[in-house]
Every structure is written in structure tokens, then in C-alpha cells.
Design an enzyme around this catalytic site. Sequence first.
Site, PDB file in Angstrom:
ATOM      1  N   ASP A  55       0.856  -1.188   0.000  1.00 25.64           N
ATOM      2  CA  ASP A  55       0.000   0.000   0.000  1.00 25.64           C
ATOM      3  C   ASP A  55       0.892   1.237   0.000  1.00 25.64           C
ATOM      4  O   ASP A  55       2.042   1.173   0.460  1.00 25.64           O
ATOM      5  CB  ASP A  55      -0.919   0.015   1.238  1.00 25.64           C
ATOM      6  CG  ASP A  55      -2.203   0.798   0.976  1.00 25.64           C
ATOM      7  OD1 ASP A  55      -3.276   0.173   0.896  1.00 25.64           O
ATOM      8  OD2 ASP A  55      -2.123   2.029   0.828  1.00 25.64           O
ATOM      9  N   THR A 111     -11.973   1.978  -6.122  1.00 24.73           N
ATOM     10  CA  THR A 111     -12.473   2.649  -7.328  1.00 24.73           C
ATOM     11  C   THR A 111     -13.706   3.457  -6.912  1.00 24.73           C
ATOM     12  O   THR A 111     -14.827   3.083  -7.234  1.00 24.73           O
ATOM     13  CB  THR A 111     -12.849   1.625  -8.420  1.00 24.73           C
ATOM     14  OG1 THR A 111     -13.715   0.628  -7.846  1.00 24.73           O
ATOM     15  CG2 THR A 111     -11.632   0.947  -8.994  1.00 24.73           C
ATOM     16  N   LEU A 179     -16.582 -10.746  -1.848  1.00 28.19           N
ATOM     17  CA  LEU A 179     -16.630 -10.859  -0.386  1.00 28.19           C
ATOM     18  C   LEU A 179     -17.558  -9.822   0.232  1.00 28.19           C
ATOM     19  O   LEU A 179     -17.690  -8.708  -0.254  1.00 28.19           O
ATOM     20  CB  LEU A 179     -15.234 -10.798   0.231  1.00 28.19           C
ATOM     21  CG  LEU A 179     -14.410  -9.525   0.219  1.00 28.19           C
ATOM     22  CD1 LEU A 179     -14.742  -8.641   1.402  1.00 28.19           C
ATOM     23  CD2 LEU A 179     -12.944  -9.907   0.279  1.00 28.19           C
ATOM     24  N   GLU A 181     -18.498  -7.747   3.722  1.00 26.49           N
ATOM     25  CA  GLU A 181     -17.958  -7.355   5.013  1.00 26.49           C
ATOM     26  C   GLU A 181     -18.717  -8.123   6.103  1.00 26.49           C
ATOM     27  O   GLU A 181     -19.911  -8.358   5.976  1.00 26.49           O
ATOM     28  CB  GLU A 181     -18.094  -5.844   5.200  1.00 26.49           C
ATOM     29  CG  GLU A 181     -17.282  -5.100   4.171  1.00 26.49           C
ATOM     30  CD  GLU A 181     -17.233  -3.595   4.394  1.00 26.49           C
ATOM     31  OE1 GLU A 181     -17.536  -3.137   5.496  1.00 26.49           O
ATOM     32  OE2 GLU A 181     -16.874  -2.900   3.431  1.00 26.49           O
ATOM     33  N   LYS A 239     -19.176  -8.906 -11.878  1.00 26.42           N
ATOM     34  CA  LYS A 239     -19.161  -8.246 -10.581  1.00 26.42           C
ATOM     35  C   LYS A 239     -20.249  -7.176 -10.462  1.00 26.42           C
ATOM     36  O   LYS A 239     -21.038  -7.173  -9.506  1.00 26.42           O
ATOM     37  CB  LYS A 239     -17.777  -7.622 -10.341  1.00 26.42           C
ATOM     38  CG  LYS A 239     -17.668  -6.783  -9.092  1.00 26.42           C
ATOM     39  CD  LYS A 239     -18.011  -7.602  -7.860  1.00 26.42           C
ATOM     40  CE  LYS A 239     -18.245  -6.750  -6.642  1.00 26.42           C
ATOM     41  NZ  LYS A 239     -17.079  -6.526  -5.851  1.00 26.42           N
ATOM     42  N   CYS A 295     -19.887  -0.272  -1.595  1.00 23.99           N
ATOM     43  CA  CYS A 295     -19.980  -1.027  -2.854  1.00 23.99           C
ATOM     44  C   CYS A 295     -21.303  -0.815  -3.590  1.00 23.99           C
ATOM     45  O   CYS A 295     -21.323  -0.194  -4.647  1.00 23.99           O
ATOM     46  CB  CYS A 295     -19.766  -2.506  -2.584  1.00 23.99           C
ATOM     47  SG  CYS A 295     -18.215  -2.829  -1.744  1.00 23.99           S
TER      48      CYS A 295
HETATM   49  C1  UGA Z   1     -21.601  -6.269  -1.237  1.00 22.01           C
HETATM   50  C2  UGA Z   1     -21.926  -7.614  -1.891  1.00 22.01           C
HETATM   51  O1  UGA Z   1     -22.905  -8.304  -1.102  1.00 22.01           O
HETATM   52  C3  UGA Z   1     -20.672  -8.469  -2.015  1.00 22.01           C
HETATM   53  O2  UGA Z   1     -20.964  -9.697  -2.673  1.00 22.01           O
HETATM   54  C4  UGA Z   1     -19.625  -7.686  -2.820  1.00 22.01           C
HETATM   55  O3  UGA Z   1     -18.414  -8.412  -2.937  1.00 22.01           O
HETATM   56  C5  UGA Z   1     -19.339  -6.376  -2.104  1.00 22.01           C
HETATM   57  O4  UGA Z   1     -20.559  -5.624  -1.986  1.00 22.01           O
HETATM   58  C6  UGA Z   1     -18.334  -5.617  -2.931  1.00 22.01           C
HETATM   59  O5  UGA Z   1     -18.685  -5.158  -4.010  1.00 22.01           O
HETATM   60  O6  UGA Z   1     -17.162  -5.565  -2.541  1.00 22.01           O
HETATM   61  P1  UGA Z   1     -21.177  -5.489   1.295  1.00 22.01           P
HETATM   62  O7  UGA Z   1     -21.029  -4.103   0.767  1.00 22.01           O
HETATM   63  O8  UGA Z   1     -20.219  -6.009   2.306  1.00 22.01           O
HETATM   64  O9  UGA Z   1     -21.153  -6.547   0.093  1.00 22.01           O
HETATM   65  O10 UGA Z   1     -22.616  -5.515   1.965  1.00 22.01           O
HETATM   66  P2  UGA Z   1     -23.951  -6.351   1.796  1.00 22.01           P
HETATM   67  O11 UGA Z   1     -24.000  -7.459   2.751  1.00 22.01           O
HETATM   68  O12 UGA Z   1     -24.196  -6.643   0.372  1.00 22.01           O
HETATM   69  O13 UGA Z   1     -25.016  -5.267   2.286  1.00 22.01           O
HETATM   70  C7  UGA Z   1     -25.200  -4.048   1.576  1.00 22.01           C
HETATM   71  C8  UGA Z   1     -26.271  -3.222   2.209  1.00 22.01           C
HETATM   72  O14 UGA Z   1     -27.544  -3.767   1.956  1.00 22.01           O
HETATM   73  C9  UGA Z   1     -26.174  -3.057   3.728  1.00 22.01           C
HETATM   74  O15 UGA Z   1     -26.409  -1.713   4.053  1.00 22.01           O
HETATM   75  C10 UGA Z   1     -27.275  -3.939   4.247  1.00 22.01           C
HETATM   76  O16 UGA Z   1     -27.781  -3.514   5.472  1.00 22.01           O
HETATM   77  C11 UGA Z   1     -28.303  -3.809   3.148  1.00 22.01           C
HETATM   78  N1  UGA Z   1     -29.255  -4.938   3.054  1.00 22.01           N
HETATM   79  C12 UGA Z   1     -28.807  -6.186   2.806  1.00 22.01           C
HETATM   80  C13 UGA Z   1     -30.606  -4.703   3.195  1.00 22.01           C
HETATM   81  O17 UGA Z   1     -31.053  -3.556   3.412  1.00 22.01           O
HETATM   82  N2  UGA Z   1     -31.477  -5.749   3.086  1.00 22.01           N
HETATM   83  C14 UGA Z   1     -31.053  -7.008   2.850  1.00 22.01           C
HETATM   84  O18 UGA Z   1     -31.916  -7.914   2.751  1.00 22.01           O
HETATM   85  C15 UGA Z   1     -29.683  -7.233   2.710  1.00 22.01           C
END
Ligand code: UGA
Length: 479
Positions: A55, A111, A179, A181, A239, A295
Site C-alpha cells: 500500500d 475505485t 466478499l 464485510e 461483478k 460497494c
Molecule cells: C456487497 C456484496 O454483497 C458483495 O458480494 C460484494 O463483494 C461487495 O458488496 C463488494 O462489491 O465488494 P457489502 O457491501 O459487504 O457486500 O454488503 P452487503 O451485505 O451486500 O449489504 C449491503 C447493504 O444492503 C447493507 O447496508 C445492508 O444492510 C443492506 N441490506 C442487505 C438490506 O437492506 N437488506 C437485505 O436484505 C440485505
Amino acid sequence: MTIPYPTQPSPMAFPAVRPPSGAPRPRLAFLGTGYLGATYAICFAELGYEVLGFDVDEVKIAKLAAGQVPFHEAGLDELLRANLASGRLRFTTSYAEVADFADVHFICVGTPQRADGMGADLTYVETSVSNLAKHLSRRALIVGKSTVPVGTAEWVEQLVAKHTDPALEVEVAWSPEFLQEGFAVEDVLRPNRIVVGVKTDWANGMLYAAHKGVFDLAATEDREVPLVVTDFATAELVKVAANAFLATKISFINAMAEVCEVAGGDVTQLSKAIGYDPRIGNRFLQAGVGFGGGCLPKDIRAFQARAQELGAGEALRFLHEVDLVNQRRRTRVIQLATELLGRLPGPAGPDLAGTRVAVLGAAFKPNSDDVRDSPSLAIAATLAKAGADVRVYDPQGMANARLAMPALHYEESMSAAVTGADLVCVLTEWAEFRNADPVTLGELAGARRVIDGRNCLDATLWARAGWEYRGMGRPNPSV
Ligand code: UGA
């Protein structure tokens, strides 16, 4: 049954390539040690690879080298320390060292959304690839992992061609990551698929060798990891398509919540009922304050911007609606708060002066300290702007929240935030909040009013404890 190799047939061969460094297994470098790069570096060292994390941020690298993960992710600290101790994992801020060390270089830099529009800012990709390429003195594979607009891999190839001697035959490939979080370690060690965009058998062979640890682990656990080998454009699109689909699914159920609100339905029951259909599935069908994070929001915007550039803007116009539904859920909480606090909406927004509001949750989702584009924090800021005395508490996200929104008032515990509050808003579904005792909290609060922004509380239980309860897309509980 043990399946030692992916069953997905590859259109290309997996030639047994020899790592150019002469090492028995390819040595791996991960450039960019944010969420993605740090987790991958640590997990691939755990899988037995020799790994170097890079990094430009010296503070971050010093922390990692000292065994401290710079963000909250369950299980990662132990793995970092174990792999530093094993000698397989090191960190550096030197491009020269990376170029000298690795056979496969994974580009994991951020990005973000561009300051001047919806597209993705590729500055970090350009800087990392160019600087790495300039230092390469033998053959290597540069693999993009960052989420990028389709067409970026071809551009990265041109950057590499510009900065390396063609005789070195440095190649480019693309391998998106998925992945989440809060589940990052599991998602990297046990992914539900691996996608690679490659142009040559050599690149395919190197990438296969670089992932063999994942396939071997799966084989020992009697699992299969599907592998999709494809072209650059498809790998890049997989993606953003996946994230666009997930965002759409969330906004779909939130749109149903809007309809339930006017029709008197219960979106939690509706979600359960449609989710039993395996074609629909019940995951990512949780109505609430909507999606945030580093994301989904930026990815759906960048995807629209790129489609527009390519002349396919119409195809993704629905993503604009997905974004709007998502934003409206935040507004809905403000409406509910105004209503519950007995204030009038007003043309310039509600006036909440003289009220105290506890906001439980700052992270964009539980088990994370990430507050990027967090609905909870955005709602807290709007409530404060409307004049409310807002008290925010989050089990892990306080430090990041303070940096992002220093003007908000933070409390060190849930009880401190709730004490004297006229309204409690549960906006991130941490277990601490889900399992909180409404009777105990009721004794602390100034008035028993609660907004369950994630539909994560037992409405009846809270109502029985004397709380005026409002969920998202659900009727008020009758006691
Ligand atoms: C997301 C994708 O799920 C991953 O597969 C992807 O790799 C990642 O982005 C990325 O592009 O790096 P993440 O941002 O960790 O992962 O979070 P998510 O678990 O997808 O949740 C996103 C948001 O949606 C959160 O604010 C969560 O609270 C919300 N959410 C999720 C809802 O409001 N309802 C749901 O049923 C599920």
C-alpha cells in the site's frame, strides 16, 4: 465424494506453469490493503502461499506489519498475526520490492465514485498498475480484482504495454471478488465461485495455480468451488451485475414496503411468503432503511454511467429507480420521526428542535465498522439538521463515524444514548440492539417511542413494554 478439481469445464487448458520467480507455487502480491486487499493477502497466506501486501499508506502498512488489522472484521486479526509469525506474509510500501517478489499481482485498490459524476474513479488503478509495471524485470501476471467499468482490463493491458518491455511478456487477467464485510474471511477461503477473465493458457494456468489452495481446501471439506473461465468483459460485468442484482432485490422489497405502508400490509410476512419460492429465495429480501456501504450504491451508479457511455443506458435505467427507492427509505424514517414526535412536516423539512433522538447504529450493516454511505449515519445527520439533539451509538463504528460526521453527538453505550431520549431509532441491526430489553430501555428513555429501521425488533414485545412502535412497511402492533 471428494471432488478435487472444479467440475466446471474450462474452455482453456490448465497448463502446469512454472512461476517465473522459480518458487514452487506462485508468489502473490496484493496491491491496495483496504478491505479487499488486506483480507485476501491474509487469507491467501493462510492457504499456504508466500504473500506480499502493498500500500502507499505507510501508517496502514506499519499497522498490518505489527499485526493490527486497520478495520473491524471478525477472525482476521488472529489470522494476520499467525501468518506474520509463519513468515509467509509480509507488507511493504515499495513497488520495487513487489515487482521483484511476486509472480501474480492482484490489483485491489479502491475505485470510488468520481467527484464530478456517477462514474468510477480509476486513478488508483492507473497509478498502481503503471508503477508496478515500470519496476517489473521478468514475466508476471497482473490480475484486476477491483470493481471497475467494463473495458478497464483492456485499458490496463495498454498501460502495461506502455510501461514494460514486450520481451518480458507480462500479461493481464481479471478476477472479480464477491466478499461481504462481516463474512470476509469465509468468503475468501470458501468462495461460492471463482471467476477469471483470461486471454491465454499461460494466464489461465497461473491463475489456477494461484487459486489451487482454495480448490484444495474445498476438496478436503468435500465441497466444490465452481470456476467460470471467461473473457475480460464478462469477468468485469459479472461483478457489477451481481451487485446490481443484489441492490435491485433490496429495493424491490423496499418498494413492496412502500406499498404495504399504504395498503396496510406487512412486508416482513410478504417477504417470508415470497421467499419460500426457491426461484425467489429469502436472502437479501429484508426491508428496512435500505442499502449502503462502499460497494452497492457506488457500483449501481458507475454501472449506469458506463452503460450510458456504451450506448446501452436504457438497459440500466431501472437502476436509477433502484437508487431512488433506496433513498426514499431514509426519508421515510424522517417522516415517521416527525409524526411520532408530534411535529409538522413543514415546507423546508420538519422542525425537531427541542427533541432528543437516540440513533442506534452508525455502521452500514452489523458486524462492520464501515460507515461509508451508511443509511444510519445519513438519517442521524438529517435528524440533527432538523434541529433534534441526536445521540449516536454503534458497537464498532464510532471511530469511523466520528471522522465522517464530527458534528454529531456520540455516546459510549446504548444506555447512554437512550437515556432521556424522546425517540429511539434502531437503524443498524446489531445483536446488541436486537436483543435489548425493551423494559429496561423504557426506564431510561424520556418517552417510549421507537422506530425499527431494520424490522429487527420483536414489535409485540416492545409494544407490551409500553413503546409506541413503528416499523418499515409493517402495521403498528396491537397489544
Ligand atoms: C456487497 C456484496 O454483497 C458483495 O458480494 C460484494 O463483494 C461487495 O458488496 C463488494 O462489491 O465488494 P457489502 O457491501 O459487504 O457486500 O454488503 P452487503 O451485505 O451486500 O449489504 C449491503 C447493504 O444492503 C447493507 O447496508 C445492508 O444492510 C443492506 N441490506 C442487505 C438490506 O437492506 N437488506 C437485505 O436484505 C440485505
